[in-house]
Design a protein around this motif. Structure first.
Motif: not given
Length: 224
Positions: A133-141
């Motif tokens: 894993c090189f990127a990890e984030f949470t998104t509110t859409r």
């Protein structure tokens, strides 16, 4: 076995409180949710240097890869804002994803023997193919429609402080890309979205901030 694939035609834009007000007045909010994304690649960036994006979202795997011959020739008849749209195949079949990823990783891993297709719960194939894993984030859409068939507008707020809007049309592989671009163009006009420069998406911003070496490599390869 044939795998059904879709093509995502998308234009990103910067949104504001006024954009949200416009959407709420002329569109319909069809969804509001939060999701967590993890993106995977090798230490040598074998996938992303080919503009392939392997993602795990809500326990399911997705692979976004560029369309063959997606680069369009300049034309006086082609609208200038068509260049602001991106076109990616979206593959959600894990067996197809696994085979495609193996084909790419095989360039540097020829000694790896053929493996059976993993299950959704089995992540051992990641380490076997040297993926991390090189990127990890949470998104509110928040997702909206404007009444035009097949057009969706997403307003995304990532947990690392970046927000971006996306006008998206999904078409079957081999479908009419120009028609999708026209729908996106019409939606942009209704929203008052203007400008002729590409807007950085969540991933570009994340890499720029937190993975500068990876970002620089993709710039050199003209992926970003």
């Amino acid at each position: 076995m044939l795998f059904q694939m879709t093509v995502e035609v998308e234009r990103k834009f910067v949104f504001s409180a006024e954009t949200l007000e416009t959407l709420e007045s002329i569109g319909v909010c069809v969804d509001q949710r939060q999701f967590h994304d993890q993106y995977f690649d090798t230490p040598e960036f074998n996938l992303t240097l080919r503009d392939m994006w392997l993602r795990k979202r809500k326990g399911c795997w997705e692979l976004k890869c560029p369309m063959a011959n997606s680069a369009e020739e300049p034309s006086e008849e082609r609208p200038a804002d068509a260049a602001l749209c991106t076109h990616y195949k979206e593959i959600s079949s894990l067996s197809e994803i696994y085979q495609r990823v193996k084909e790419v990783i095989k360039v540097d891993c020829e000694d790896r023997e053929a493996e059976t297709t993993p299950s959704q719960e089995d992540c051992s194939w990641l380490s076997k193919l040297n993926l991390a894993c090189f990127a990890e984030f949470t998104t509110t859409r928040r997702s909206f429609t404007l009444g035009e068939e097949g057009v969706k507008i997403d307003l995304d707020q990532a947990d690392f402080g970046h927000h971006v809007g996306e006008i998206e049309v999904l078409i079957p592989e081999g479908g009419d890309v120009q028609l999708a671009q026209e729908k996106i163009r019409n939606a942009a006009k209704k929203l008052g979205v203007s400008g002729d420069e590409r807007v950085d998406g969540k991933m570009t911003t994340y890499l720029k901030r937190y993975r500068p070496e990876h970002y620089a490599a993709l710039l050199r390869a003209r992926v970003l």
